[in-house]
Design a protein around this motif. Structure first.
Motif, PDB file in Angstrom:
ATOM      1  N   ARG A   1       0.818  -1.212   0.000  1.00 22.94           N
ATOM      2  CA  ARG A   1       0.000   0.000   0.000  1.00 22.94           C
ATOM      3  C   ARG A   1       0.852   1.262   0.000  1.00 22.94           C
ATOM      4  O   ARG A   1       0.568   2.218  -0.725  1.00 22.94           O
ATOM      5  CB  ARG A   1      -0.930   0.006   1.212  1.00 22.94           C
ATOM      6  N   TRP A   2       1.884   1.278   0.846  1.00 25.14           N
ATOM      7  CA  TRP A   2       2.684   2.489   1.000  1.00 25.14           C
ATOM      8  C   TRP A   2       4.043   2.402   0.322  1.00 25.14           C
ATOM      9  O   TRP A   2       4.860   3.329   0.448  1.00 25.14           O
ATOM     10  CB  TRP A   2       2.845   2.803   2.487  1.00 25.14           C
ATOM     11  N   LYS A   3       4.282   1.329  -0.400  1.00 17.55           N
ATOM     12  CA  LYS A   3       5.507   1.176  -1.196  1.00 17.55           C
ATOM     13  C   LYS A   3       6.765   1.418  -0.355  1.00 17.55           C
ATOM     14  O   LYS A   3       7.677   2.148  -0.721  1.00 17.55           O
ATOM     15  CB  LYS A   3       5.504   2.133  -2.393  1.00 17.55           C
ATOM     16  N   THR A   4       6.810   0.779   0.796  1.00 20.72           N
ATOM     17  CA  THR A   4       7.976   0.872   1.666  1.00 20.72           C
ATOM     18  C   THR A   4       8.240  -0.465   2.321  1.00 20.72           C
ATOM     19  O   THR A   4       7.312  -1.218   2.615  1.00 20.72           O
ATOM     20  CB  THR A   4       7.769   1.952   2.751  1.00 20.72           C
ATOM     21  N   GLN A   5       9.498  -0.760   2.537  1.00 19.39           N
ATOM     22  CA  GLN A   5       9.899  -1.973   3.247  1.00 19.39           C
ATOM     23  C   GLN A   5      10.113  -1.712   4.734  1.00 19.39           C
ATOM     24  O   GLN A   5      10.239  -2.653   5.515  1.00 19.39           O
ATOM     25  CB  GLN A   5      11.210  -2.513   2.647  1.00 19.39           C
ATOM     26  N   ASN A   6      10.136  -0.443   5.085  1.00 19.02           N
ATOM     27  CA  ASN A   6      10.617  -0.064   6.413  1.00 19.02           C
ATOM     28  C   ASN A   6       9.470   0.114   7.399  1.00 19.02           C
ATOM     29  O   ASN A   6       8.853   1.181   7.483  1.00 19.02           O
ATOM     30  CB  ASN A   6      11.436   1.226   6.306  1.00 19.02           C
ATOM     31  N   LEU A   7       9.200  -0.944   8.133  1.00 21.00           N
ATOM     32  CA  LEU A   7       8.133  -0.867   9.121  1.00 21.00           C
ATOM     33  C   LEU A   7       8.541  -1.581  10.403  1.00 21.00           C
ATOM     34  O   LEU A   7       9.367  -2.480  10.414  1.00 21.00           O
ATOM     35  CB  LEU A   7       6.821  -1.413   8.572  1.00 21.00           C
ATOM     36  N   MET A   8       7.911  -1.128  11.480  1.00 25.21           N
ATOM     37  CA  MET A   8       8.191  -1.649  12.807  1.00 25.21           C
ATOM     38  C   MET A   8       6.876  -2.070  13.446  1.00 25.21           C
ATOM     39  O   MET A   8       5.932  -1.290  13.512  1.00 25.21           O
ATOM     40  CB  MET A   8       8.875  -0.567  13.649  1.00 25.21           C
ATOM     41  N   VAL A   9       6.811  -3.319  13.898  1.00 21.68           N
ATOM     42  CA  VAL A   9       5.664  -3.828  14.645  1.00 21.68           C
ATOM     43  C   VAL A   9       5.993  -3.693  16.121  1.00 21.68           C
ATOM     44  O   VAL A   9       7.069  -4.099  16.562  1.00 21.68           O
ATOM     45  CB  VAL A   9       5.384  -5.304  14.305  1.00 21.68           C
ATOM     46  N   LEU A  10       5.089  -3.140  16.894  1.00 24.71           N
ATOM     47  CA  LEU A  10       5.388  -2.939  18.308  1.00 24.71           C
ATOM     48  C   LEU A  10       4.113  -2.944  19.133  1.00 24.71           C
ATOM     49  O   LEU A  10       3.016  -2.765  18.602  1.00 24.71           O
ATOM     50  CB  LEU A  10       6.172  -1.647  18.524  1.00 24.71           C
ATOM     51  N   GLY A  11       4.280  -3.198  20.424  1.00 25.58           N
ATOM     52  CA  GLY A  11       3.146  -3.181  21.333  1.00 25.58           C
ATOM     53  C   GLY A  11       3.092  -4.404  22.224  1.00 25.58           C
ATOM     54  O   GLY A  11       3.991  -5.260  22.221  1.00 25.58           O
TER      55      GLY A  11
ATOM     56  N   ASP B   1      12.844 -11.854   7.003  1.00 26.24           N
ATOM     57  CA  ASP B   1      12.819 -10.400   6.849  1.00 26.24           C
ATOM     58  C   ASP B   1      12.405  -9.675   8.127  1.00 26.24           C
ATOM     59  O   ASP B   1      12.453  -8.439   8.178  1.00 26.24           O
ATOM     60  CB  ASP B   1      11.861  -9.997   5.725  1.00 26.24           C
ATOM     61  N   PHE B   2      11.987 -10.427   9.158  1.00 27.47           N
ATOM     62  CA  PHE B   2      11.539  -9.812  10.409  1.00 27.47           C
ATOM     63  C   PHE B   2      12.564 -10.065  11.512  1.00 27.47           C
ATOM     64  O   PHE B   2      12.984 -11.199  11.732  1.00 27.47           O
ATOM     65  CB  PHE B   2      10.171 -10.360  10.810  1.00 27.47           C
ATOM     66  N   HIS B   3      12.925  -9.008  12.206  1.00 25.06           N
ATOM     67  CA  HIS B   3      13.963  -9.075  13.232  1.00 25.06           C
ATOM     68  C   HIS B   3      13.340  -8.684  14.573  1.00 25.06           C
ATOM     69  O   HIS B   3      12.923  -7.540  14.772  1.00 25.06           O
ATOM     70  CB  HIS B   3      15.109  -8.131  12.872  1.00 25.06           C
ATOM     71  N   TRP B   4      13.319  -9.638  15.514  1.00 22.77           N
ATOM     72  CA  TRP B   4      12.719  -9.430  16.835  1.00 22.77           C
ATOM     73  C   TRP B   4      13.773  -8.819  17.744  1.00 22.77           C
ATOM     74  O   TRP B   4      14.731  -9.495  18.145  1.00 22.77           O
ATOM     75  CB  TRP B   4      12.200 -10.761  17.382  1.00 22.77           C
ATOM     76  N   LEU B   5      13.600  -7.561  18.096  1.00 27.03           N
ATOM     77  CA  LEU B   5      14.616  -6.837  18.850  1.00 27.03           C
ATOM     78  C   LEU B   5      14.505  -7.035  20.358  1.00 27.03           C
ATOM     79  O   LEU B   5      15.482  -6.847  21.077  1.00 27.03           O
ATOM     80  CB  LEU B   5      14.548  -5.337  18.521  1.00 27.03           C
TER      81      LEU B   5
ATOM     82  N   LYS C   1      13.739 -13.783  26.479  1.00 29.05           N
ATOM     83  CA  LYS C   1      14.099 -13.853  27.899  1.00 29.05           C
ATOM     84  C   LYS C   1      13.993 -12.510  28.618  1.00 29.05           C
ATOM     85  O   LYS C   1      14.256 -12.424  29.821  1.00 29.05           O
ATOM     86  CB  LYS C   1      15.521 -14.413  28.041  1.00 29.05           C
ATOM     87  N   GLU C   2      13.604 -11.463  27.890  1.00 25.84           N
ATOM     88  CA  GLU C   2      13.406 -10.169  28.537  1.00 25.84           C
ATOM     89  C   GLU C   2      12.151 -10.213  29.405  1.00 25.84           C
ATOM     90  O   GLU C   2      11.230 -10.998  29.151  1.00 25.84           O
ATOM     91  CB  GLU C   2      13.260  -9.052  27.483  1.00 25.84           C
TER      92      GLU C   2
ATOM     93  N   TYR D   1       6.082 -10.062  27.093  1.00 21.69           N
ATOM     94  CA  TYR D   1       4.813  -9.832  26.411  1.00 21.69           C
ATOM     95  C   TYR D   1       4.935  -8.740  25.347  1.00 21.69           C
ATOM     96  O   TYR D   1       4.348  -8.844  24.274  1.00 21.69           O
ATOM     97  CB  TYR D   1       3.745  -9.409  27.412  1.00 21.69           C
ATOM     98  N   ASP D   2       5.689  -7.702  25.640  1.00 24.40           N
ATOM     99  CA  ASP D   2       5.780  -6.522  24.774  1.00 24.40           C
ATOM    100  C   ASP D   2       7.000  -6.648  23.865  1.00 24.40           C
ATOM    101  O   ASP D   2       8.102  -6.953  24.331  1.00 24.40           O
ATOM    102  CB  ASP D   2       5.872  -5.266  25.632  1.00 24.40           C
ATOM    103  N   ARG D   3       6.801  -6.362  22.591  1.00 21.74           N
ATOM    104  CA  ARG D   3       7.866  -6.623  21.621  1.00 21.74           C
ATOM    105  C   ARG D   3       8.042  -5.453  20.654  1.00 21.74           C
ATOM    106  O   ARG D   3       7.145  -4.633  20.458  1.00 21.74           O
ATOM    107  CB  ARG D   3       7.550  -7.881  20.810  1.00 21.74           C
ATOM    108  N   ILE D   4       9.212  -5.435  20.031  1.00 23.56           N
ATOM    109  CA  ILE D   4       9.522  -4.550  18.911  1.00 23.56           C
ATOM    110  C   ILE D   4      10.121  -5.415  17.818  1.00 23.56           C
ATOM    111  O   ILE D   4      11.107  -6.131  18.053  1.00 23.56           O
ATOM    112  CB  ILE D   4      10.505  -3.440  19.313  1.00 23.56           C
TER     113      ILE D   4
END
Length: 290
Positions: free
Chosen positions: A177-187, A211-215, A219-220, A232-235
């Motif tokens: 939709r937005w023609k970008t590869q750069n996105l972050m899933v968080l919450g 292609d997805f990197h769990w930051l 164990k956090e 529970y909360d991730r980036i």
């Protein structure tokens, strides 16, 4: 040179010039009029959120919207070096329980260029979300990556594995939709403990796709109570350009219990979750002038 420095002072704040751009996600737990009227809680929230250039706030539960407006007023009074604004989702949830996701951001450093609420159409494959994801596209002239997307989601504990897998499809929709590869899933993805059996991880595309990197690692501990230890909360980052813009090892929970010198009981009045945060590098021209 003097004009350039003056411009940077306006951009970065005359009182504090940060060496990076901080993004956080924070489930404040049942944030409504009662918490907004609690001076001690609001004082702590303002200190926590004023550390961040963009804060993805969850579990806003005030149908009149007054609580988030109180928060913005107090943020703007507390931090005179920036001006804060917000973008809120629709009220989310299938039953009587409703909540909102809200992006709080420094409008002198970043602008919202587009946004999207998923699962609105009856025929949408994303209708299965208990609380549909909320995405916003941001532009910032001060970050190493000027254009990026944040996808904010509060996963249902009963449907965590299924919803995490569905988020893969949401991400692919945003890429198109937005023609970008750069996105972050968080919450608060409830991505830990009993909510996801060990056997379920292999079937979650958001987890296994390269292609997805769990930051935020498994164990956090993103929970306040000493009785729990769960991530529970991730980036999660998609896109090599965005990943390169992330400051190495900056992704972590922010333990406000210790930072603000609170007892566990006092901290739990604020939330049962810690914020998770990550830093983006500043643009080279900004770094050169610091």
């Amino acid at each position: 040179m003097a004009q350039t420095f003056a411009f940077l002072l306006i951009l970065l704040g005359a009182q504090f010039m940060a060496s990076s751009f901080k993004i956080c996600a924070f489930n404040i737990r049942n944030f409504g009029k009662a918490k907004a009227a609690n001076r001690k809680v609001m004082g702590a929230l303002v200190q926590i959120l004023s550390r961040c250039d963009i804060s993805a706030v969850q579990e806003v539960r005030d149908f009149k919207g007054s609580a988030i407006r109180v928060l913005l007023r107090q943020l703007n009074r507390y931090d005179h070096s920036h001006r804060y604004s917000y973008l809120e989702s629709k009220r989310l949830g299938h039953g009587s329980y409703k909540e909102q996701n809200v992006f709080v951001y420094r409008m002198d450093l970043v602008t919202v260029t587009d946004w999207c609420q998923f699962g609105e159409e009856d025929s949408s494959p994303f209708k299965a979300f208990v609380r549909s994801p909320f995405a916003a596209r941001f532009h910032s002239p001060v970050t190493a990556i000027s254009d990026f997307v944040l996808l904010l989601h509060h996963a249902s504990p009963r449907e965590t594995a299924h919803e995490l897998d569905l988020l893969f499809g949401v991400c692919m929709e945003l890429v198109q939709r937005w023609k970008t590869q750069n996105l972050m899933v968080l919450g608060d993805l409830n991505a830990s403990g009993a909510y996801i059996p060990a056997s379920a991880w292999a079937g979650i595309r958001l987890r296994v796709h390269l292609d997805f990197h769990w930051l935020i690692g498994d164990k956090e501990d993103t929970t306040v109570s000493h009785w729990t230890c769960c991530a529970y909360d991730r980036i999660i980052v998609h896109g090599e350009e965005l990943l390169r813009a992330v400051v190495a090892r900056s992704a972590k929970p922010f333990n406000f219990t210790h930072a603000l010198g609170l007892s566990e009981e006092e901290a739990l009045e604020i939330s049962d979750h810690y914020p998770v945060e990550v830093n983006l590098r500043l643009a080279p021209r900004v770094q050169r002038e610091l």
